[in-house]
Design an enzyme around this catalytic site. Structure first.
Site, PDB file in Angstrom:
ATOM      1  N   TYR A 439       0.823  -1.221   0.000  1.00  0.00           N
ATOM      2  CA  TYR A 439       0.000   0.000   0.000  1.00  0.00           C
ATOM      3  C   TYR A 439       0.851   1.263   0.000  1.00  0.00           C
ATOM      4  O   TYR A 439       2.066   1.212   0.103  1.00  0.00           O
ATOM      5  CB  TYR A 439      -1.030   0.004   1.122  1.00  0.00           C
ATOM      6  CG  TYR A 439      -0.620  -0.169   2.568  1.00  0.00           C
ATOM      7  CD1 TYR A 439       0.683  -0.064   3.015  1.00  0.00           C
ATOM      8  CD2 TYR A 439      -1.604  -0.432   3.517  1.00  0.00           C
ATOM      9  CE1 TYR A 439       1.005  -0.206   4.341  1.00  0.00           C
ATOM     10  CE2 TYR A 439      -1.296  -0.581   4.859  1.00  0.00           C
ATOM     11  CZ  TYR A 439       0.008  -0.469   5.266  1.00  0.00           C
ATOM     12  OH  TYR A 439       0.314  -0.608   6.591  1.00  0.00           O
ATOM     13  N   GLU A 440       0.163   2.398  -0.179  1.00  0.00           N
ATOM     14  CA  GLU A 440       0.807   3.706  -0.389  1.00  0.00           C
ATOM     15  C   GLU A 440       1.722   3.692  -1.615  1.00  0.00           C
ATOM     16  O   GLU A 440       2.763   4.363  -1.639  1.00  0.00           O
ATOM     17  CB  GLU A 440       1.594   4.139   0.861  1.00  0.00           C
ATOM     18  CG  GLU A 440       0.756   4.276   2.104  1.00  0.00           C
ATOM     19  CD  GLU A 440      -0.444   5.195   1.935  1.00  0.00           C
ATOM     20  OE1 GLU A 440      -0.404   6.069   1.045  1.00  0.00           O
ATOM     21  OE2 GLU A 440      -1.435   5.033   2.662  1.00  0.00           O
ATOM     22  N   GLY A 441       1.333   2.958  -2.629  1.00  0.00           N
ATOM     23  CA  GLY A 441       2.157   2.818  -3.832  1.00  0.00           C
ATOM     24  C   GLY A 441       3.056   1.611  -3.683  1.00  0.00           C
ATOM     25  O   GLY A 441       3.939   1.598  -2.821  1.00  0.00           O
TER      26      GLY A 441
END
Length: 588
Positions: A439-441
């Site tokens: 997550y978060e890229g």
């Protein structure tokens, strides 16, 4: 599982001996008025106490109980609300907040260490407070005065929580595809309609209200990411007098059942004409949201670092106590030796120790530059600090979490069969940290961001500035073994510089070169950066001090056994994109 104890001695060594951040604080009027060395040490001690005594004991029980979703209502595991209240009442929810609205105004060089403690103690718990912190930062940077006055004080106090609502079922990383819609009501408010998924802390019982930052598109907006706007949508509408009004058309449709971080509410959020406010300018929402996204990327990187530290502490305690086999050369009257004497166990522990300590130093280094970008007296100094942060944030997010997973798996291996058993806690660490690479890229996206946007886009100028800083630091009179380490790092810096030039040239002729090299390239930058951090730490070690002698031995392990991994990564990159791209899609 051993009880987590915050590594306060190492944290203070980094702050005051390696980076001398207290000198930086004294040079900033904004920081000098609220912080000194004693205050920082006291805050670290208090955070460590909360992490070890209040938050960590909930880690396993929270994992087993998980969040509950019943008829649209989300409840957190037993004890989470009490721990959250303790955290907020101690001021940590307001740690880096703007003092004009009730924040404490503490620097990032301090808060990254508090973040590490909380993630090490309980990743699920810290995700709630990390998202609120990021939402507050975005609102402070881009909201108008009305929004700041109305929402920031309660976000800082922890009475209200915050989220970021980006992802939809058909689009994750490609936010230009979002379908959530906004309607201008003409009275300064907007109606939001759509569904967002994977929303951390989307609903819970820790705070009385939740402030959602939502990406959506207004009618007639440009296609793709250029047409995205950002809106603030509270769970309960806030009346003119600041009291909470009616429910605001924001509901939780379900919670995800996940591999790890089970005590963190990962929600499907439905917006049915929910009222909200525009944050920033129309069609500039993605730029505003990047303020929060970059904050969260560093925070999630530190999740990897915290889990690595927790894994190391547990593995060391187990290795000292577990008796198995005999090690050649060890004289003992026992039938078997503690496994910590075995060379392969030591290899695993030192891999974990040497990379985690370097990662902690890198987190403080980035925190210092974030502080400089905000507080440095000259515009040039702020610009240079911001450039370093932009360059290295994807490295921190991806490298911290890649090595964080490695360290939790190594810790599990130290435990042997017991590492696979629930009661020891190691298997939970592996499960909890795994999401941090996603997550978060995803880390692949972080690698592409580094090589394409931060290096290739300006022909490597930002990287050249950073490597020049390392070279300049290494131009001192190193003695003994440290002179050898400095020479090694100089060589690695030269290799990275040459590799970058080769890739820049190749990319002019092949569209695949950068993508094929990206992940290995990020790891090269990461290992070189950790070498830089180790040289900084070794330079601050005093002779004949027990803790510093340990530090020197650990640094020697890094240079002799870990940094050489750069050679194999470079060899892989130099093979080019053909091995990656030659297979036809139907041949997979």
């Amino acid at each position: 599982m051993s009880n987590y104890q915050a590594p306060l001695q190492d944290m203070q060594f980094l702050l005051f001996d390696v980076f001398a951040v207290d000198q930086q604080w004294r040079q900033s009027p904004a920081l000098a008025s609220v912080l000194d060395r004693d205050t920082a040490s006291a805050m670290l001690h208090e955070a460590g106490k909360i992490a070890g005594e209040c938050v960590a004991p909930l880690n396993r029980s929270g994992d087993e109980e998980g969040v509950q979703w019943i008829d649209g209502v989300v409840t957190t595991p037993n004890g989470f609300k009490q721990a959250y209240d303790t955290f907020c009442e101690s001021g940590f929810s307001a740690l880096t907040g703007n003092t004009d609205y009730g924040g404490l105004g503490m620097p990032k060089s301090l808060s990254v260490l508090v973040d590490e403690m909380m993630y090490a103690a309980n990743s699920s718990f810290n995700l709630y407070v990390a998202l609120s912190s990021g939402a507050s930062m975005a609102l402070d940077a881009h909201g108008n005065e009305f929004l700041k006055q109305r929402f920031l004080p309660n976000l800082y106090s922890g009475r209200w929580g915050g989220t970021m609502c980006l992802t939809e079922s058909h689009c994750g990383s490609d936010l230009g595809l979002i379908r959530s819609k906004a309607e201008d009501f003409g009275d300064g408010t907007y109606g939001l309609t759509g569904t967002k998924i994977f929303i951390t802390g989307g609903d819970h019982d820790l705070s009385e209200n939740i402030v959602h930052l939502v990406l959506a598109k207004l009618p007639g907006s440009p296609a793709g990411s250029r047409g995205i706007s950002l809106f603030l949508v509270p769970k309960y509408w806030v009346n003119e007098d600041g009291t909470l009004g009616a429910a605001n058309g924001v509901t939780c449709g379900s919670v995800e059942h996940k591999m790890g971080i089970k005590a963190s509410a990962t929600c499907v959020m439905n917006f049915d004409g929910a009222r909200g406010y525009l944050v920033g300018e129309v069609n500039r929402g993605l730029q505003c949201m990047f303020t929060m996204m970059n904050c969260e990327r560093l925070s999630i990187g530190i999740q990897g670092l915290g889990c690595a530290e927790a894994s190391y502490q547990s593995a060391v305690a187990y290795a000292r106590d577990r008796v198995q086999g005999r090690e050649a050369g060890v004289k003992s009257t026992m039938d078997a030796d503690p496994i910590i004497v075995h060379a392969d166990v030591r290899r695993m522990l030192l891999d974990m120790k040497s990379t985690t300590e370097a990662g902690r130093a890198f987190a403080v280094y980035l925190g210092m530059h974030l502080d400089q970008a905000q507080y440095a007296p000259s515009a040039e100094a702020r610009y240079q600090a911001d450039a370093i942060v932009a360059l290295l944030t994807p490295v921190a997010k991806a490298f911290f979490t890649d090595l964080g997973l490695d360290s939790t798996v190594l810790g599990q291996q130290v435990f042997g069969g017991h590492g696979y058993i629930r009661e020891w806690g190691q298997e939970q660490l592996v499960r909890d940290v795994r999401i941090a690479q996603i997550y978060e890229g995803t880390n692949g996206i972080q690698a592409m961001d580094l090589i394409q946007r931060k290096v290739f886009a300006n022909q490597g100028e930002s990287l050249k500035t950073y490597l020049h800083e390392i070279r300049r630091f290494l131009q001192r009179d190193w003695q003994g073994e440290q002179a050898d380490f400095a020479d090694q790092l100089q060589q690695r810096v030269a290799q990275l510089s040459e590799l970058t030039e080769v890739l820049l040239q190749r990319a002019q002729h092949s569209p695949y070169e950068l993508g094929a090299a990206a992940c290995d390239y990020l790891h090269v930058v990461g290992y070189v950066t950790y070498g830089y951090m180790w040289m900084k730490m070794l330079s601050a070690c005093a002779p004949n001090t027990a803790s510093h002698l340990t530090k020197q031995k650990t640094g020697a392990y890094y240079f002799k056994r870990v940094l050489p991994r750069v050679d194999s990564l470079i060899a892989s990159i130099q093979s080019g994109s053909d091995p990656v791209m030659s297979l036809l899609a139907e041949e997979f």
